[in-house]
Motif scaffolding. Structure first.
Motif, PDB file in Angstrom:
ATOM      1  N   ASP A 499       0.833  -1.207   0.000  1.00 36.76           N
ATOM      2  CA  ASP A 499       0.000   0.000   0.000  1.00 36.76           C
ATOM      3  C   ASP A 499       0.866   1.256   0.000  1.00 36.76           C
ATOM      4  OD1 ASP A 499      -2.247  -1.520  -0.028  1.00 36.76           O
ATOM      5  OD2 ASP A 499      -2.585  -1.440   2.135  1.00 36.76           O
ATOM      6  N   LEU A 500       1.920   1.238   0.823  1.00 40.83           N
ATOM      7  CA  LEU A 500       2.821   2.386   0.865  1.00 40.83           C
ATOM      8  C   LEU A 500       3.483   2.617  -0.484  1.00 40.83           C
ATOM      9  CD1 LEU A 500       4.441   4.578   2.377  1.00 40.83           C
ATOM     10  CD2 LEU A 500       6.062   2.778   3.047  1.00 40.83           C
ATOM     11  N   TYR A 501       3.954   1.559  -1.107  1.00 38.98           N
ATOM     12  CA  TYR A 501       4.619   1.693  -2.407  1.00 38.98           C
ATOM     13  C   TYR A 501       3.645   2.189  -3.476  1.00 38.98           C
ATOM     14  CZ  TYR A 501       7.630   0.433  -6.329  1.00 38.98           C
ATOM     15  OH  TYR A 501       8.400   0.468  -7.464  1.00 38.98           O
ATOM     16  N   ALA A 502       2.409   1.685  -3.444  1.00 38.54           N
ATOM     17  CA  ALA A 502       1.416   2.123  -4.424  1.00 38.54           C
ATOM     18  C   ALA A 502       1.068   3.597  -4.246  1.00 38.54           C
ATOM     19  CB  ALA A 502       0.154   1.261  -4.305  1.00 38.54           C
ATOM     20  N   HIS A 503       0.951   4.052  -2.990  1.00 41.64           N
ATOM     21  CA  HIS A 503       0.666   5.472  -2.738  1.00 41.64           C
ATOM     22  C   HIS A 503       1.803   6.355  -3.245  1.00 41.64           C
ATOM     23  CE1 HIS A 503      -2.953   4.483  -0.773  1.00 41.64           C
ATOM     24  NE2 HIS A 503      -2.460   4.136   0.415  1.00 41.64           N
ATOM     25  N   CYS A 504       3.033   5.921  -3.034  1.00 47.67           N
ATOM     26  CA  CYS A 504       4.182   6.730  -3.464  1.00 47.67           C
ATOM     27  C   CYS A 504       4.259   6.805  -4.990  1.00 47.67           C
ATOM     28  CB  CYS A 504       5.472   6.141  -2.900  1.00 47.67           C
ATOM     29  SG  CYS A 504       5.600   6.223  -1.096  1.00 47.67           S
ATOM     30  N   ALA A 511      -1.662  10.148   1.755  1.00 47.03           N
ATOM     31  CA  ALA A 511      -1.915   8.747   2.078  1.00 47.03           C
ATOM     32  C   ALA A 511      -0.613   8.006   2.359  1.00 47.03           C
ATOM     33  CB  ALA A 511      -2.672   8.078   0.930  1.00 47.03           C
ATOM     34  N   ALA A 512       0.453   8.310   1.608  1.00 44.16           N
ATOM     35  CA  ALA A 512       1.745   7.661   1.852  1.00 44.16           C
ATOM     36  C   ALA A 512       2.309   8.052   3.209  1.00 44.16           C
ATOM     37  CB  ALA A 512       2.724   8.027   0.735  1.00 44.16           C
ATOM     38  N   TYR A 513       2.178   9.317   3.573  1.00 45.28           N
ATOM     39  CA  TYR A 513       2.688   9.771   4.875  1.00 45.28           C
ATOM     40  C   TYR A 513       1.926   9.108   6.018  1.00 45.28           C
ATOM     41  CZ  TYR A 513       4.286  12.941   8.537  1.00 45.28           C
ATOM     42  OH  TYR A 513       4.830  13.464   9.692  1.00 45.28           O
ATOM     43  N   ASP A 514       0.606   9.056   5.896  1.00 43.80           N
ATOM     44  CA  ASP A 514      -0.188   8.416   6.952  1.00 43.80           C
ATOM     45  C   ASP A 514       0.114   6.927   7.040  1.00 43.80           C
ATOM     46  OD1 ASP A 514      -1.327  10.882   7.373  1.00 43.80           O
ATOM     47  OD2 ASP A 514      -3.121  10.462   6.156  1.00 43.80           O
ATOM     48  N   ARG A 525       8.776  -1.879   9.776  1.00 47.41           N
ATOM     49  CA  ARG A 525       9.736  -1.074   9.038  1.00 47.41           C
ATOM     50  C   ARG A 525       9.682  -1.438   7.566  1.00 47.41           C
ATOM     51  NH1 ARG A 525      16.166  -0.279  10.170  1.00 47.41           N
ATOM     52  NH2 ARG A 525      16.536   1.130   8.438  1.00 47.41           N
ATOM     53  N   PRO A 526       9.484  -0.464   6.675  1.00 48.92           N
ATOM     54  CA  PRO A 526       9.395  -0.794   5.246  1.00 48.92           C
ATOM     55  C   PRO A 526      10.751  -1.195   4.686  1.00 48.92           C
ATOM     56  CG  PRO A 526       9.361   1.575   5.543  1.00 48.92           C
ATOM     57  CD  PRO A 526       9.312   0.980   6.917  1.00 48.92           C
ATOM     58  N   PRO A 527      10.793  -1.987   3.634  1.00 50.56           N
ATOM     59  CA  PRO A 527      12.065  -2.356   3.001  1.00 50.56           C
ATOM     60  C   PRO A 527      12.667  -1.169   2.260  1.00 50.56           C
ATOM     61  CG  PRO A 527      10.230  -3.263   1.770  1.00 50.56           C
ATOM     62  CD  PRO A 527       9.651  -2.669   3.008  1.00 50.56           C
ATOM     63  N   ILE A 528      13.856  -1.414   1.706  1.00 47.66           N
ATOM     64  CA  ILE A 528      14.619  -0.320   1.121  1.00 47.66           C
ATOM     65  C   ILE A 528      13.938   0.239  -0.123  1.00 47.66           C
ATOM     66  CG2 ILE A 528      16.040  -1.885  -0.238  1.00 47.66           C
ATOM     67  CD1 ILE A 528      17.154   1.381   1.500  1.00 47.66           C
ATOM     68  N   TYR A 529      13.284  -0.613  -0.921  1.00 47.32           N
ATOM     69  CA  TYR A 529      12.661  -0.101  -2.149  1.00 47.32           C
ATOM     70  C   TYR A 529      11.457   0.776  -1.828  1.00 47.32           C
ATOM     71  CZ  TYR A 529       8.955  -3.648  -1.772  1.00 47.32           C
ATOM     72  OH  TYR A 529       7.889  -4.409  -1.355  1.00 47.32           O
ATOM     73  N   ALA A 530      10.724   0.440  -0.762  1.00 47.01           N
ATOM     74  CA  ALA A 530       9.597   1.288  -0.372  1.00 47.01           C
ATOM     75  C   ALA A 530      10.085   2.612   0.197  1.00 47.01           C
ATOM     76  CB  ALA A 530       8.720   0.555   0.634  1.00 47.01           C
ATOM     77  N   ARG A 531      11.194   2.560   0.948  1.00 46.96           N
ATOM     78  CA  ARG A 531      11.755   3.805   1.485  1.00 46.96           C
ATOM     79  C   ARG A 531      12.244   4.709   0.344  1.00 46.96           C
ATOM     80  NH1 ARG A 531      15.155   5.427   6.136  1.00 46.96           N
ATOM     81  NH2 ARG A 531      16.553   7.059   5.366  1.00 46.96           N
ATOM     82  N   ASP A 532      12.906   4.114  -0.668  1.00 51.02           N
ATOM     83  CA  ASP A 532      13.360   4.914  -1.812  1.00 51.02           C
ATOM     84  C   ASP A 532      12.182   5.529  -2.560  1.00 51.02           C
ATOM     85  OD1 ASP A 532      15.948   4.343  -1.199  1.00 51.02           O
ATOM     86  OD2 ASP A 532      16.137   2.690  -2.629  1.00 51.02           O
ATOM     87  N   ALA A 533      11.120   4.764  -2.742  1.00 50.88           N
ATOM     88  CA  ALA A 533       9.935   5.314  -3.408  1.00 50.88           C
ATOM     89  C   ALA A 533       9.328   6.454  -2.595  1.00 50.88           C
ATOM     90  CB  ALA A 533       8.906   4.207  -3.621  1.00 50.88           C
ATOM     91  N   PHE A 534       9.352   6.319  -1.254  1.00 49.10           N
ATOM     92  CA  PHE A 534       8.832   7.388  -0.391  1.00 49.10           C
ATOM     93  C   PHE A 534       9.674   8.658  -0.543  1.00 49.10           C
ATOM     94  CE2 PHE A 534       8.438   9.630   3.649  1.00 49.10           C
ATOM     95  CZ  PHE A 534       7.061   9.670   3.814  1.00 49.10           C
ATOM     96  N   GLU A 535      10.994   8.507  -0.570  1.00 53.84           N
ATOM     97  CA  GLU A 535      11.871   9.676  -0.735  1.00 53.84           C
ATOM     98  C   GLU A 535      11.680  10.322  -2.107  1.00 53.84           C
ATOM     99  OE1 GLU A 535      15.905   8.861   0.041  1.00 53.84           O
ATOM    100  OE2 GLU A 535      15.602   8.237   2.121  1.00 53.84           O
ATOM    101  N   CYS A 536      11.610   9.517  -3.147  1.00 49.70           N
ATOM    102  CA  CYS A 536      11.431  10.078  -4.489  1.00 49.70           C
ATOM    103  C   CYS A 536      10.104  10.814  -4.631  1.00 49.70           C
ATOM    104  CB  CYS A 536      11.525   8.968  -5.532  1.00 49.70           C
ATOM    105  SG  CYS A 536      13.167   8.225  -5.676  1.00 49.70           S
TER     106      CYS A 536
END
Length: 659
Positions: A499-504, A511-514, A525-536
């Motif tokens: 869900d986090l990756y899809a929101h990003c 929605a991603a922040y929440d 804790r999200p994995p590295i690819y989800a964290r990178d998508a959140f930062e981007c």
């Protein structure tokens, strides 16, 4: 003004006479002082039309017309006076073929000048070429006056010239003018129509007439032909099909085959397509209007003619197949589809057998249609045989083929066969979609095989395909019912990360922040690819500072702690006495170091200091984390060897493989 300068469209005023009038004034012969010197033989110019020029006279005329000298009179009489006696139809045709070099105005001017000099008594190729020239430039009035002028000048108008004029008029939708020209061509142009002219008239009336009022005229013209050819038959078949007269078109095709003539592919495609559309699935139910009532209404009745129309379509196919002609691929697909919808799968297989012998690479879609129909009829043995036959031909089945077979086996409760074709699908590099996994998950849950259902669902989520809410609840209910809470939590974390990756990726920042905040609050804790998508997603937005605070909080709250029994999302098992397993704790520390992006485990060694100064690329961070951990392990082993009480601890097999 000399007549050589008279444009072609000004010749209309001369047509009230029986022949071309004499010149209104005599040509002015230049005096010897002003007479131009004899022209030398020009060197052929290299250009787009240079290959069309074969004589020096034609090249000289083209040079004068394309580049007229400034010291000579600009009229054509002064320029071309030396070529007046050399004019022939061949010379005029060579000059006209260089129209790209001369331009439209110069070409028309030269033709008018040459026409007056030769009395418009050209050979047939000249008139035909000029008719094509005027038709392509949509100068239809000039084109018709040209034909009449040539005819009234005792010239010969060929049927090809009239056919060209009729065809260009029809392409522009001027059907009435084309028909009028056809009706008067024998009287005014002294040109009796032949099959070429009649075929062009049928082409205009049957293909270009949108009103449908000319089809009866086309039929009457068709019956006037003494010996129709394949184009005559094909044009009338297309016209009858376009305006719904399928029975007449079918009879014309029968008459054509009796004359051993093969229709054009366009005519065959049109006839079979119209028959299939009339007898398609949408026509299986008809409406009957009841008007003899106080309140008129419509009732639905079975359309018995629908299946009856498919029989002529199949007959047309086999008829033209015996003549050595097959319809286009999309027409074969339509015919196979209509037969399968009507339940005539055996006839569809027969058509497929005829086509695959001639064009085996064009029957993939027909195989797909037949396999779907067999699966819907639960004839799985035949569907599997057709699939094997399709693979033997070297065709690659589509995803819908595998989904149809898997769905049918799942509905029949044969999960083993469904899993077998799922494995075949993966081996042949056909990537499954969400529907494929959903069918298999539900089928395994129906037979209480929840372990495989959980495995398929995790694989589905790992490929980025979000399952339906009911599918997730079904598997999660089995996990909780059987006491597999760890697996349930892992499944929940997978869903949260997706869900986090899809929101990003979709740009839904709030929605991603929440979602990330709620995950950190639950200890996920999200994995590295989800964290990178959140930062981007947040880096170029105004909320980047707020996102940075959340990322820093995640690094502080979830930093590796050797005294904790859980590091991030990796739960470390304990020994029987409750003590922590040091080897597994070290391995999980290694994995945690590899997943960190911007931080490295603290170390007082020079290796740790140099590691922090390295690049922050993912590959470099993995190697740095592994190196730091191994240095710490070696130092700890040396300390234990120095102590007589402690025993050396062997490195895990996974760590040894990494080194």
């Amino acid at each position: 003004m000399p007549l050589a300068r008279l444009p072609l469209h000004l010749l209309r005023s001369t047509l009230r006479f029986s022949s071309i009038p004499k010149p209104l004034q005599a040509l002015a012969i230049p005096s010897p002082a002003s007479r131009p010197a004899p022209l030398p033989v020009a060197v052929p110019r290299i250009g787009p039309d240079s290959a069309l020029v074969s004589t020096p006279d034609a090249e000289s005329i083209c040079s004068l017309l394309s580049n007229p000298p400034s010291d000579r009179p600009p009229d054509l009489d002064g320029l071309l006076v030396w070529f007046e006696r050399k004019l022939t139809s061949d010379l005029v045709l060579e000059v006209l073929k260089c129209h790209r070099r001369l331009g439209r105005s110069a070409t028309l001017g030269f033709f008018s000048w040459a026409g007056f000099r030769l009395g418009f008594r050209f050979d047939d190729p000249v008139v035909e070429y000029m008719a094509d020239f005027l038709g392509r430039r949509k100068l239809f009035d000039d084109l018709k006056w040209l034909l009449r002028t040539v005819a009234r000048s005792n010239g010969r108008v060929s049927t090809r010239s009239v056919a060209i004029c009729i065809r260009f008029l029809g392409r522009q939708g001027r059907v009435g003018e084309a028909l009028s020209l056809f009706e008067v061509m024998e009287l005014e142009l002294n040109c009796p129509p032949d099959n070429l002219v009649i075929n062009n008239v049928l082409y205009v009336l049957c293909k270009k007439d949108l009103s449908g009022g000319s089809i009866d005229v086309a039929v009457r013209i068709f019956h006037r032909i003494v010996q129709p050819d394949m184009y005559s038959y094909s044009n009338i078949i297309i016209g009858l099909c376009r305006f719904g007269r399928l029975e007449n078109a079918f009879e014309v095709l029968r008459e054509m085959t009796r004359a051993t003539l093969v229709p054009t592919r366009t005519a065959v495609n049109t006839l079979i397509r119209e028959l299939c559309q009339f007898g398609g699935k949408d026509e299986l139910v008809g409406r009957v209007s009841i008007r003899k009532h106080s309140r008129p209404f419509d009732i639905l009745v079975p359309n018995l003619m629908a299946n009856g129309v498919l029989r002529p379509a199949v007959e047309v196919f086999h008829m033209i197949a015996r003549l050595g002609l097959l319809p286009s691929t999309y027409i074969v697909d339509i015919l196979v589809l209509r037969l399968c919808q009507a339940g005539k799968i055996e006839e569809a297989m027969g058509i497929l057998g005829v086509v695959e012998g001639s064009k085996p690479n064009s029957v993939a879609e027909s195989y797909t249609i037949i396999i779907k129909a067999l699966c819907e009829a639960c004839r799985m043995d035949e569907a599997c045989r057709v699939l094997g036959r399709m693979m033997n031909l070297g065709l690659k089945p589509k995803l819908i083929v595998y989904n149809s077979i898997i769905r049918a086996f799942c509905m029949l409760g044969n999960v083993v066969e469904a899993q077998k074709y799922f494995d075949i699908m993966n081996k042949r590099r056909c990537e499954p979609d969400r529907a494929t996994y959903t069918m298999l998950v539900h089928a395994n849950c129906m037979i209480q095989n929840w372990q495989i259902a959980y495995k398929l669902l995790m694989e589905m989520i790992g490929l980025g395909r979000r399952p339906h809410f009911d599918t997730y609840n079904l598997v999660d209910g089995f996990l909780k019912k059987n006491g597999e809470l760890d697996m349930s939590n892992k499944l929940k974390r997978k869903m949260e990360v997706q869900d986090l990756y899809a929101h990003c990726k979709a740009g839904r920042l709030e929605a991603a922040y929440d979602k990330l905040s709620s995950m950190l609050a639950m200890g996920f804790r999200p994995p590295i690819y989800a964290r990178d998508a959140f930062e981007c997603a947040f880096r170029k937005s105004p909320k980047w500072k707020v996102a940075q605070e959340l990322l820093k909080k995640m690094e502080v709250d979830h930093s590796p702690d050797p005294c904790s029994c859980s590091i991030g999302t990796a739960f470390v098992p304990k020994n029987e006495d409750g003590a922590m397993n040091r080897q597994r704790l070290g391995f999980h520390r290694l994995l945690e170091c590899c997943r960190l992006k911007n931080s490295v485990p603290s170390s007082n060694s020079s290796a740790g200091h140099s590691a922090r100064s390295l690049s922050t690329s993912p590959t470099a961070r993995v190697h740095v984390g592994c190196r730091i951990f191994l240095i710490d392990r070696v130092a700890a082993a040396r300390t234990r060897r120095a102590s007589p009480v402690d025993k050396p601890v062997a490195l895990p097999r996974a760590i040894g493989s990494i080194t």
